[in-house]
Write an enzyme that holds these catalytic residues in place. Structure first.
Site: not given
Ligand code: BG6
Ligand code: MG
Length: 210
Positions: A8, A10
């Site tokens: 993963d 984030d």
């Molecule tokens: C994930 C995060 O990696 O991506 C979530 O953990 C986030 O918190 C999701 O909502 C979607 O991200 P983005 O950048 O497309 O808004």
């Molecule tokens: Mg994450």
């Protein structure tokens, strides 16, 4: 021993989870919805629109589809402006060393992220070069806890789910990995989740358990 690891992004490879939190908090504050770090953990791994639905649910607010699209867009604008401060220095030495050592062992690596901003983050941090494949929010129709993002990641690596481990900081991500038949490894917030097959305190510990 596993032939592939899917990470993963984030909250595992880079602390963008804090930036997601800051951006969502500013939206929740405007709506008058109490939102702290505990609530933020509910959004880990969850898609942008599903995250907004969770926040609106916390405040018992019901909005039109158009209002929701506008809020999601504003959240993303704030988030992306925070992302612009990212540089390769934002990646810890522990993350870099671990990725290099995995490569030396001949283990294939991929990113498995729900984010539509994943490729931008990988570019800004210089992390892109460490991975054989990227599966992210732009190639899936169902977000975690559905296993699609990791199944696609394994497919891009040319490996079966059984040959791969997944490293996740989100409860939804561990559920996603388990549903896909992967060996799930919890870190951070997911290190206390009982459904994770293994738990690590830092990314370097990966090297001794796979
Ligand atoms: C994930 C995060 O990696 O991506 C979530 O953990 C986030 O918190 C999701 O909502 C979607 O991200 P983005 O950048 O497309 O808004
Ligand atoms: Mg994450």
């Amino acid at each position: 021993m596993k032939q592939g690891i899917i990470f993963d992004l984030d909250g595992v490879l880079i602390s963008t989870d804090e930036m997601h939190y800051t951006a969502w908090k500013s939206i929740a504050d405007e709506l008058g919805i109490p939102f702290g770090r505990k609530e933020n953990n509910l959004l880990r791994g969850v898609s942008r629109m599903a995250s907004l639905d969770i926040i609106l649910g916390l405040g018992n607010l019901s909005l039109t589809e158009e209002e929701k699209q506008n809020l999601a867009e504003r959240k993303n604008d704030r988030y992306v402006s925070l992302l612009r401060s990212l540089t390769p220095e934002a990646v810890t030495q522990d993350v870099r060393d671990t990725l290099i050592k995995l490569k030396r062992r001949g283990i294939k690596t991929a990113v498995g992220s729900s984010s539509k901003n994943a490729k931008l983050i990988l570019k800004l941090t210089g992390l892109a070069e460490y991975f054989d494949a990227v599966s992210d929010g732009t190639n899936i129709t169902k977000s975690k806890p559905d296993p699609e993002v990791f199944l696609k990641g394994a497919d891009y690596l040319g490996l079966s789910p059984q040959a791969c481990a997944v490293v996740e900081d989100a409860v939804a991500g561990i559920d996603s990995a388990n549903a896909g038949g992967f060996y799930s490894i919890g870190i951070g917030d997911a290190a206390s989740y009982e459904k994770a097959d293994a738990k690590i305190g830092n990314i370097g510990e990966l090297l001794s358990i796979i």
